[in-house]
Design a protein around this motif. Structure first.
Motif, PDB file in Angstrom:
ATOM      1  N   SER A  56      40.786  18.490  91.409  1.00 55.60           N
ATOM      2  CA  SER A  56      39.427  17.951  91.521  1.00 55.60           C
ATOM      3  C   SER A  56      38.884  17.511  90.161  1.00 55.60           C
ATOM      4  CB  SER A  56      38.488  19.003  92.110  1.00 55.60           C
ATOM      5  OG  SER A  56      38.032  19.867  91.087  1.00 55.60           O
ATOM      6  N   ASP A  57      37.751  16.788  90.190  1.00 58.80           N
ATOM      7  CA  ASP A  57      37.119  16.346  88.950  1.00 58.80           C
ATOM      8  C   ASP A  57      36.566  17.518  88.141  1.00 58.80           C
ATOM      9  OD1 ASP A  57      37.646  13.782  89.644  1.00 58.80           O
ATOM     10  OD2 ASP A  57      35.637  13.339  90.430  1.00 58.80           O
ATOM     11  N   ARG A  58      36.329  18.619  88.826  1.00 61.98           N
ATOM     12  CA  ARG A  58      35.766  19.780  88.126  1.00 61.98           C
ATOM     13  C   ARG A  58      36.615  20.190  86.937  1.00 61.98           C
ATOM     14  NH1 ARG A  58      35.168  24.850  90.900  1.00 61.98           N
ATOM     15  NH2 ARG A  58      37.073  24.308  91.983  1.00 61.98           N
ATOM     16  N   VAL A  59      37.905  19.930  87.026  1.00 57.93           N
ATOM     17  CA  VAL A  59      38.810  20.390  85.979  1.00 57.93           C
ATOM     18  C   VAL A  59      38.574  19.648  84.654  1.00 57.93           C
ATOM     19  CG1 VAL A  59      40.832  18.885  86.302  1.00 57.93           C
ATOM     20  CG2 VAL A  59      41.151  21.297  85.709  1.00 57.93           C
ATOM     21  N   ASP A  60      37.880  18.495  84.726  1.00 56.28           N
ATOM     22  CA  ASP A  60      37.521  17.787  83.491  1.00 56.28           C
ATOM     23  C   ASP A  60      36.595  18.627  82.621  1.00 56.28           C
ATOM     24  OD1 ASP A  60      38.969  15.738  84.544  1.00 56.28           O
ATOM     25  OD2 ASP A  60      37.231  14.556  85.208  1.00 56.28           O
ATOM     26  N   ARG A  61      35.978  19.616  83.226  1.00 55.21           N
ATOM     27  CA  ARG A  61      35.042  20.465  82.484  1.00 55.21           C
ATOM     28  C   ARG A  61      35.693  21.738  81.946  1.00 55.21           C
ATOM     29  NH1 ARG A  61      29.822  19.296  82.554  1.00 55.21           N
ATOM     30  NH2 ARG A  61      29.277  17.377  83.635  1.00 55.21           N
ATOM     31  N   LEU A  62      37.000  21.788  82.067  1.00 62.12           N
ATOM     32  CA  LEU A  62      37.718  22.984  81.616  1.00 62.12           C
ATOM     33  C   LEU A  62      37.677  23.095  80.093  1.00 62.12           C
ATOM     34  CD1 LEU A  62      39.615  25.373  82.366  1.00 62.12           C
ATOM     35  CD2 LEU A  62      41.519  23.794  82.048  1.00 62.12           C
TER      36      LEU A  62
END
Ligand SMILES: [Zn+2]
Length: 220
Positions: free
Chosen positions: A172-178
């Motif tokens: 998901s795109d959420r992983v860009d915030r890792l």
């Protein structure tokens, strides 16, 4: 009382880990995702030996409950299963630590833009297919919800929600915030608007860094 973990066969081997008793109900859950919080059950990632919060299967079940992976009913069930089959519980616990390190390797490879080690990806994938095979639909109100099948419920089920959460996150795109805390190596999703979060938590690593900076400034 500190005690050594069983000698790991592969993924964990690189770094020493030490397990000490922790009050797992007090563990900081700052990852923003179940799989990240799982990786963060080692503190800290830059220490040698790192401290492992999970000392046995019972710890793993308690952690899973506190982190929101399982219900208290599931925890009771898992504890009963573990009591009746201590050897299997020990095996699942050892596998859980290996899975945790494989998940860590996956996230680190994303952060560093490096290729994920084949055996780590394989391990995660093996757990993913094993877990997902137990996913079923359950009617809930006017819709359906994912639930875990009762048919194969066993000690390994403690890790099913985790493998689902890592799969959902890395696709998901959420992983860009890792991000990774530069002080302790904990992983987290930066949900701040301008992606300005630096530390796992201001109360621990953030304040320590601030104090260090202050000390250095006052010295010079
Ligand atoms: Zn930190």
């Amino acid at each position: 009382v500190a005690r050594e973990l069983p000698e790991p066969q592969d993924t964990i081997g690189k770094k020493g880990m030490m397990s000490t008793r922790h009050d797992l109900t007090q563990i900081q859950l700052i990852g923003g995702d179940l799989s990240l919080d799982f990786v963060n059950s080692v503190h800290d990632r830059f220490e040698e030996p790192a401290e492992d919060y999970l000392g046995d299967f019972a710890d793993l079940a308690t952690w899973a409950l506190v982190a929101g992976g399982i219900s208290s009913e599931e925890k009771r069930r898992l504890e009963n299963l573990a009591r009746n089959n201590a050897q299997e519980a020990e095996r699942v616990y050892a596998e859980a630590l290996q899975l945790r390190e494989a998940i860590h390797a996956l996230y680190v490879s994303l952060l560093e833009g490096t290729e994920v080690p084949g055996r780590d990806l394989e391990r995660v994938n093996r757990w993913l297919s094993g877990s997902m095979a137990n996913l079923v639909l359950e009617p809930r109100g006017e819709r359906f919800e994912f639930a875990w099948s009762e048919a194969n419920y066993g000690l390994e089920s403690v890790l099913w929600p985790l493998t689902r959460s890592i799969a959902a996150l890395v696709t998901s795109d959420r992983v860009d915030r890792l991000k990774q805390c530069p002080a302790c190596g904990w992983l987290f999703l930066d949900s701040s608007k301008n992606m300005s979060r630096r530390w796992c938590s201001m109360e621990t690593c953030g304040n320590r860094a601030k104090a260090r900076r202050f000390y250095q400034q006052s010295k010079s």
